[in-house]
Each structure stands twice: as structure tokens, then as C-alpha cells.
Design a protein around this motif. Sequence first.
Motif, short mmCIF file in Angstrom:
data_model
loop_
_atom_site.label_atom_id
_atom_site.label_comp_id
_atom_site.label_asym_id
_atom_site.label_seq_id
_atom_site.Cartn_x
_atom_site.Cartn_y
_atom_site.Cartn_z
N PHE A 1 0.84 -1.19 0.00
CA PHE A 1 0.00 0.00 0.00
C PHE A 1 0.88 1.24 0.00
O PHE A 1 2.10 1.15 0.19
N ILE A 2 0.23 2.39 -0.23
CA ILE A 2 0.92 3.66 -0.35
C ILE A 2 0.57 4.56 0.83
O ILE A 2 -0.61 4.77 1.13
N LEU A 3 1.60 5.07 1.48
CA LEU A 3 1.47 6.13 2.48
C LEU A 3 1.90 7.42 1.79
O LEU A 3 2.98 7.47 1.19
N ALA A 4 1.07 8.45 1.86
CA ALA A 4 1.36 9.69 1.13
C ALA A 4 1.63 10.84 2.09
O ALA A 4 0.96 11.00 3.10
N ALA A 5 2.63 11.65 1.74
CA ALA A 5 2.77 12.96 2.37
C ALA A 5 1.76 13.89 1.71
O ALA A 5 1.32 13.66 0.57
N ASP A 6 1.36 14.94 2.42
CA ASP A 6 0.32 15.80 1.86
C ASP A 6 0.78 16.62 0.65
O ASP A 6 -0.04 17.27 -0.01
N ASN A 7 2.07 16.58 0.33
CA ASN A 7 2.56 17.25 -0.87
C ASN A 7 2.75 16.28 -2.04
O ASN A 7 3.32 16.65 -3.08
N ALA A 8 2.30 15.04 -1.90
CA ALA A 8 2.46 14.04 -2.95
C ALA A 8 1.56 14.36 -4.14
O ALA A 8 0.44 14.86 -3.98
N ARG A 9 2.05 14.04 -5.34
CA ARG A 9 1.27 14.18 -6.56
C ARG A 9 1.49 12.94 -7.41
O ARG A 9 2.63 12.49 -7.59
N PHE A 10 0.38 12.41 -7.91
CA PHE A 10 0.40 11.15 -8.64
C PHE A 10 -0.15 11.37 -10.06
O PHE A 10 -1.02 12.19 -10.28
#
Length: 247
Positions: A116-125
Amino acid sequence: MADLVKREDENGLAILTFNRPEKLNSLTVGMFRELRAHIAGLRKDDTIGCVVIRGAGKCFSAGHDLADIAEGEEVPSRGWHSETLRMMEKLPKPVIAAVHGHCYTGALEVALAADFILAADNARFGDTHAKWALTPVWGMSQRLPRRVGIATAKRLMFTADMIDADEAVRIGLAEYAVPADSFDTEIRALGQKILANSAFSHAANKRLLEATDGGPLDAGLQWEVMETEGTGPDMQERIAAFASKRK
């Protein structure tokens, strides 16, 4: 010469870091070669119970290095990148993709091969294959719809839109997002939470989920009963420790 993929071990947690920050960790054959070597080593390493894959510097990775593509990559065999990610996906221990900043196309294919993916709030996909007249060969067409549903996968693949961390969580691409300034702390806290539980159960559950994913419910229920791996070697010890705390 610095490692292209660094490995750091911390109390049972292995952190693999894409280490090409001056190129936004754009993925090359050399990086995949080192990633593959780490994966092979981790499969045999019983001191490690959880793996995190992340990027150095400003981002997780901007994706497959377009310069390498344009020049014509020399890969050991057809499907070698995809095979490498499948090896990571089948590690008998939890694998977390910890994504901050850019995570585009090939990088997203890497992240999707984690559990699974844990994201920082500045992540962009985003998936930009269509922007460059490319088609996926690292797993995007198979893993993305399994994660977000086929209609959402089509939308992302057809539009090449970039989405932020909140949208990634909303559609089920990422599990949850945390502030960038507490990202490192959360990565380690999550890793230790997983490590506190049974490595036997983690490996058995991964195999169970893999074997029954997408199949009929009744067949999956039968598989769960008939193919159970039973109890782990530390079951009695864990139960005894719980019982002693209650007393």
C-alpha cells in the motif's frame, strides 16, 4: 560512487531509498538493477520484518527517465522491469511505498507494486504514458484498476491528469496522507506498528490475499479453510504475554 538505491536498516525495518535526487530520482536500468539486488537480499533476511521504499530529496520519483528511453535502454531481458516489481510485490513481508512529491508513471508503477501507499500531503500522482505515446509494461494496466477500479484507472490513464494526496486517498490509490513535516516520523511509527505483529501472519496473509484476489467469494472462502497455514511458532508466547498483562 553513491548507491542509486540505498538500504538502511532500523530495528527490523528496511528503508530502500531511490538516491538520484539531482534527477528527481528518475528511474534508470541501473537503479532497477540495485533495487532488484536489494529485493533478492531482503527475501532471505530474517532480521527484516517490514520494508519501506521511498525517494531522496524533493520527491519519491518523477518516473522513468525519458532520456534513457530516448537513447534506447539495454535491459537484461524483455519484461525485466516488470519481473523486478513482481519480485518486490511477492516479498513475504509487508512493503510500504512512502510517497512525497512527484510520483509519476513508472514511479507510480513501482509504488503500486508495494502492499500500500502512504502519502505525504505534498504528494502528486499521475500516469503520463499517453502524453508521450507510450504504453505500460511495468504493471500499470493491471495494478491501477485493481487499486482504484477500472473506470477511475481509465480516467487517469486517458487524461494524464495529476492528482494530489487528498484525491489519491479519496479514490483508494493511497491509504492515508500525513503532513510532510511529520512524514519521516509516521513512516517509522507505521513500520514499528507492523513489526509488533507476527511476521508469520504477515507472510501467510500476503500469500492468502494474492491467491484469492479477484476470484469468486465461495472459492476464496474454501481456499482460506483448506489452504490455511495454521498458527505461527510464536503464537503461545504472544498469548501468554497478553494473559500476563491482564493479570
